[in-house]
Write a protein that holds these residues in place. Structure first.
Motif, PDB file in Angstrom:
ATOM      1  N   ASN A  21       0.874  -1.166   0.000  1.00 51.52           N
ATOM      2  CA  ASN A  21       0.000   0.000   0.000  1.00 51.52           C
ATOM      3  C   ASN A  21       0.920   1.226   0.000  1.00 51.52           C
ATOM      4  N   CYS A  22       0.726   2.107  -0.970  1.00 50.18           N
ATOM      5  CA  CYS A  22       1.588   3.301  -1.029  1.00 50.18           C
ATOM      6  C   CYS A  22       0.650   4.469  -1.334  1.00 50.18           C
ATOM      7  N   ASP A  23       0.057   4.970  -0.277  1.00 47.83           N
ATOM      8  CA  ASP A  23      -1.059   5.904  -0.403  1.00 47.83           C
ATOM      9  C   ASP A  23      -0.584   7.341  -0.164  1.00 47.83           C
ATOM     10  N   GLU A  24      -0.806   8.210  -1.126  1.00 49.08           N
ATOM     11  CA  GLU A  24      -0.478   9.634  -1.006  1.00 49.08           C
ATOM     12  C   GLU A  24       1.029   9.857  -0.831  1.00 49.08           C
ATOM     13  N   VAL A  25       1.821   9.097  -1.544  1.00 47.20           N
ATOM     14  CA  VAL A  25       3.283   9.201  -1.415  1.00 47.20           C
ATOM     15  C   VAL A  25       3.951   9.379  -2.785  1.00 47.20           C
ATOM     16  N   LEU A  26       3.469   8.617  -3.774  1.00 48.87           N
ATOM     17  CA  LEU A  26       4.161   8.536  -5.069  1.00 48.87           C
ATOM     18  C   LEU A  26       4.358   9.914  -5.708  1.00 48.87           C
ATOM     19  N   TYR A  27       3.366  10.783  -5.575  1.00 46.72           N
ATOM     20  CA  TYR A  27       3.462  12.092  -6.226  1.00 46.72           C
ATOM     21  C   TYR A  27       4.486  13.021  -5.554  1.00 46.72           C
ATOM     22  N   LEU A  28       5.015  12.585  -4.391  1.00 43.69           N
ATOM     23  CA  LEU A  28       6.035  13.401  -3.715  1.00 43.69           C
ATOM     24  C   LEU A  28       7.447  13.034  -4.179  1.00 43.69           C
ATOM     25  N   LEU A  29       7.580  11.859  -4.793  1.00 43.71           N
ATOM     26  CA  LEU A  29       8.927  11.388  -5.155  1.00 43.71           C
ATOM     27  C   LEU A  29       9.470  12.178  -6.340  1.00 43.71           C
ATOM     28  N   PRO A  30      10.812  12.388  -6.403  1.00 40.22           N
ATOM     29  CA  PRO A  30      11.369  13.110  -7.548  1.00 40.22           C
ATOM     30  C   PRO A  30      11.035  12.384  -8.849  1.00 40.22           C
ATOM     31  N   ASN A  31      11.000  11.037  -8.797  1.00 38.34           N
ATOM     32  CA  ASN A  31      10.664  10.267  -9.997  1.00 38.34           C
ATOM     33  C   ASN A  31       9.767   9.073  -9.587  1.00 38.34           C
ATOM     34  N   PRO A  32       8.461   9.216  -9.757  1.00 37.86           N
ATOM     35  CA  PRO A  32       7.562   8.144  -9.310  1.00 37.86           C
ATOM     36  C   PRO A  32       7.839   6.803  -9.991  1.00 37.86           C
ATOM     37  N   THR A  33       8.355   6.854 -11.237  1.00 39.25           N
ATOM     38  CA  THR A  33       8.634   5.573 -11.924  1.00 39.25           C
ATOM     39  C   THR A  33       9.664   4.767 -11.135  1.00 39.25           C
ATOM     40  N   VAL A  34      10.675   5.467 -10.604  1.00 40.31           N
ATOM     41  CA  VAL A  34      11.695   4.749  -9.816  1.00 40.31           C
ATOM     42  C   VAL A  34      11.025   4.108  -8.592  1.00 40.31           C
ATOM     43  N   GLY A  35      10.122   4.852  -7.954  1.00 44.28           N
ATOM     44  CA  GLY A  35       9.398   4.301  -6.794  1.00 44.28           C
ATOM     45  C   GLY A  35       8.630   3.049  -7.177  1.00 44.28           C
ATOM     46  N   LEU A  36       7.942   3.095  -8.328  1.00 45.77           N
ATOM     47  CA  LEU A  36       7.161   1.924  -8.767  1.00 45.77           C
ATOM     48  C   LEU A  36       8.081   0.741  -9.067  1.00 45.77           C
ATOM     49  N   GLN A  37       9.228   1.055  -9.711  1.00 44.72           N
ATOM     50  CA  GLN A  37      10.155  -0.036 -10.055  1.00 44.72           C
ATOM     51  C   GLN A  37      10.670  -0.720  -8.790  1.00 44.72           C
ATOM     52  N   ILE A  38      10.982   0.095  -7.780  1.00 47.12           N
ATOM     53  CA  ILE A  38      11.515  -0.503  -6.546  1.00 47.12           C
ATOM     54  C   ILE A  38      10.438  -1.327  -5.859  1.00 47.12           C
ATOM     55  N   MET A  39       9.207  -0.809  -5.833  1.00 47.22           N
ATOM     56  CA  MET A  39       8.137  -1.590  -5.195  1.00 47.22           C
ATOM     57  C   MET A  39       7.923  -2.894  -5.975  1.00 47.22           C
ATOM     58  N   GLY A  40       7.974  -2.808  -7.323  1.00 46.38           N
ATOM     59  CA  GLY A  40       7.813  -4.016  -8.147  1.00 46.38           C
ATOM     60  C   GLY A  40       8.901  -5.041  -7.830  1.00 46.38           C
ATOM     61  N   SER A  41      10.121  -4.541  -7.477  1.00 43.40           N
ATOM     62  CA  SER A  41      11.227  -5.476  -7.239  1.00 43.40           C
ATOM     63  C   SER A  41      11.084  -6.228  -5.913  1.00 43.40           C
ATOM     64  N   VAL A  42      10.236  -5.735  -4.996  1.00 42.21           N
ATOM     65  CA  VAL A  42      10.076  -6.452  -3.719  1.00 42.21           C
ATOM     66  C   VAL A  42       8.667  -7.067  -3.610  1.00 42.21           C
ATOM     67  N   LEU A  43       8.000  -7.187  -4.764  1.00 44.09           N
ATOM     68  CA  LEU A  43       6.641  -7.739  -4.787  1.00 44.09           C
ATOM     69  C   LEU A  43       6.700  -9.224  -5.157  1.00 44.09           C
ATOM     70  N   LYS A  44       5.914 -10.056  -4.467  1.00 43.73           N
ATOM     71  CA  LYS A  44       5.838 -11.478  -4.858  1.00 43.73           C
ATOM     72  C   LYS A  44       5.171 -11.566  -6.235  1.00 43.73           C
TER      73      LYS A  44
END
Ligand SMILES: C[S@@+](CC[C@H](N)C(=O)[O-])C[C@H]1O[C@@H](n2cnc3c(N)ncnc32)[C@H](O)[C@@H]1O
Length: 449
Positions: A130-153
């Motif tokens: 769950n990453c609620d109300e956070v992604l739009y604060l990151l300098p690059n949301p794609t990087v955030g998504l990629q990192i979350m994808g890398s620790v997802l089953k």
């Protein structure tokens, strides 16, 4: 970390150390807020993705940017038996989250002062993020998504969101103005908040920035802390950025993630924006019949930018055969399926309300509990609502629901002729299909029909 990024990091951390979010008392529980529990239950997106009802026991759930821990608490309550992991860059927020869990006696949880970029350090893989109300604060949301994808089953699911640029453009204008005045050079605190308040209060009411971003209650509020939070999370929100639906799809593609659905999927239907769906202009009939989700969501957003958040569930591409949508199921699938009530609706208070509707012959409105901004109420007639009652005792074979209803209503109310079992089957099927669109009920196909 580059210099630019470390400045960004400090600004965000300072803002949330000064005012952890959300500002919700530690004792408060989400009981009775069925919609919040429904949205935070892994059962909901897991069903939408895999058409099965998942057991949350033993699952590992990550709350990225957990803030003061209220949503982490909802995750813990909505997912019995799951292990909760919360991370946040603000140590003050992490402390509050730990305290909140202690207050409610939840021990199966851990919280870390950690940035999303550092997630791999935990060495864990998650069933749900769950990453609620956070992604739009990151300098690059794609990087955030990629990192979350890398620790997802592989079968895991991410729920996250972006601020909508089109819905929130007035606040970006307000932020530009206050940034020009230097109010966002450092961490905005009492002095800067007072300047915003004073500026807005003294503007004429018909000045657009005031009209569109301000409410008189901000000047005379009985809850000054709420006003501070309102200003910090809007007019003076550091690093707040807005995005469009096409940008969302670009980010998903670049992260090798697939959209499962928007969280409030019922409220993204372009056909609902027209006076009548039968009378759609031909060009729109064609576009809406043939258009993919990636094509129709941006259309909705341009017609009607009413969602503050582009809130969605996504996952890694599935290696299995695509699921057959329920409206394409064969009769044999229906005959052998099992019907579940969504676990967040399986509560005595809702059952009591249903029984009262049956007793008083009044319609039962499911959307009163969970509506996800659906454009119209989802009410069912008390005569047919009777069929659902056994679901509060546990999952039921479709056939059992049909046979029970046949026992209750064996005769046609007008002709008084016996109703055939096939006719009863179609009636119950239609009801279950209607409710399944909203995930009020979840239908599982038998593995060996
Ligand atoms: C608007 S609050 C949302 C809190 C909570 N998720 C909620 O919806 O109630 C944003 C939170 O994200 C945290 N945050 C921002 N950037 C982060 C990052 N890169 N890694 C982890 N947390 C971050 C902030 O410290 C803050 O607590």
């Amino acid at each position: 970390m580059q210099i630019q990024e470390s400045e960004w990091f400090d600004r965000v951390r300072q803002q949330f150390d000064y005012a952890p979010y959300p500002r919700i008392p530690l004792e408060k529980l989400p009981h009775g807020n069925y919609e919040e529990l429904f949205v935070h239950s892994l059962v909901t997106p897991y069903y939408l993705r895999h058409q099965t009802v998942v057991d949350t026991r033993g699952k590992t759930i990550l709350d990225v940017g957990c803030g003061s821990g209220y949503k982490s608490l909802i995750l813990a309550i909505a997912n019995p038996g799951a292990h909760i992991v919360g991370i946040d860059v603000s140590s003050k927020s992490v402390e509050l989250s730990r305290l909140r869990f202690q207050v409610h006696g939840f021990t199966d949880a851990e919280f870390h002062t950690l940035s999303v970029e550092e997630l791999p350090q935990l060495g864990m893989q998650f069933d749900y993020i769950n990453c609620d109300e956070v992604l739009y604060l990151l300098p690059n949301p794609t990087v955030g998504l990629q990192i979350m994808g890398s620790v997802l089953k592989p079968t895991g699911i991410i729920r996250t969101n972006l601020h909508s640029y089109l819905q929130r453009d007035v606040f970006y204008r307000a932020q530009d103005l206050f940034r020009m005045m230097g109010l966002m050079d450092g961490n905005p605190e009492e002095f800067e908040i007072d300047i915003v308040r004073e500026t807005m209060a003294s503007l004429k009411d018909d000045v657009l920035l005031k009209k569109q971003t301000w409410a008189p209650k901000f000047e005379v509020s009985e809850d000054p802390e709420a006003v501070v939070s309102e200003i910090l999370m809007n007019h003076l929100f550091q690093e707040d950025k807005g995005y469009t639906v096409p940008q969302l799809f670009e980010m998903l593609n670049a992260s090798k993630l697939e959209l499962i659905t928007m969280l409030d999927w019922q409220s993204w239907n372009v056909a609902d924006l027209f006076e009548t769906s039968d009378g759609l202009p031909k060009v729109w009939q064609a576009i809406l019949t043939c258009g993919s989700t990636a094509e129709t969501l941006p259309i909705y957003e341009l017609f009607q930018p009413n969602h503050r958040l582009l809130d969605f569930w996504c996952g890694l591409p599935l290696q299995t055969q695509p699921l057959v949508p329920i409206d394409q199921w064969e009769q044999s699938n229906w005959q052998n399926c099992t019907v579940h009530l969504h676990p967040q609706l399986q509560v005595e208070a809702i059952k009591a309300q249903l029984m009262q509707c049956i007793d008083t012959s009044t319609a039962f409105d499911f959307s009163r509990y969970v509506n996800l901004s659906a454009p119209a109420p989802v009410s069912i007639d008390s005569h047919i609502a009777i069929a659902l009652l056994p679901l509060w005792d546990g999952p039921q074979p479709m056939q059992a629901l049909v046979e029970r209803y046949q026992t209750i209503c064996p005769l046609h109310p007008i002709t008084l002729q016996p109703v055939s079992i096939d006719a009863t089957f179609s009636k119950i099927k239609q009801l279950i299909q209607q409710l399944a669109q909203f995930c009020y009920v979840l239908i599982e196909r038998s593995l060996n029909p």
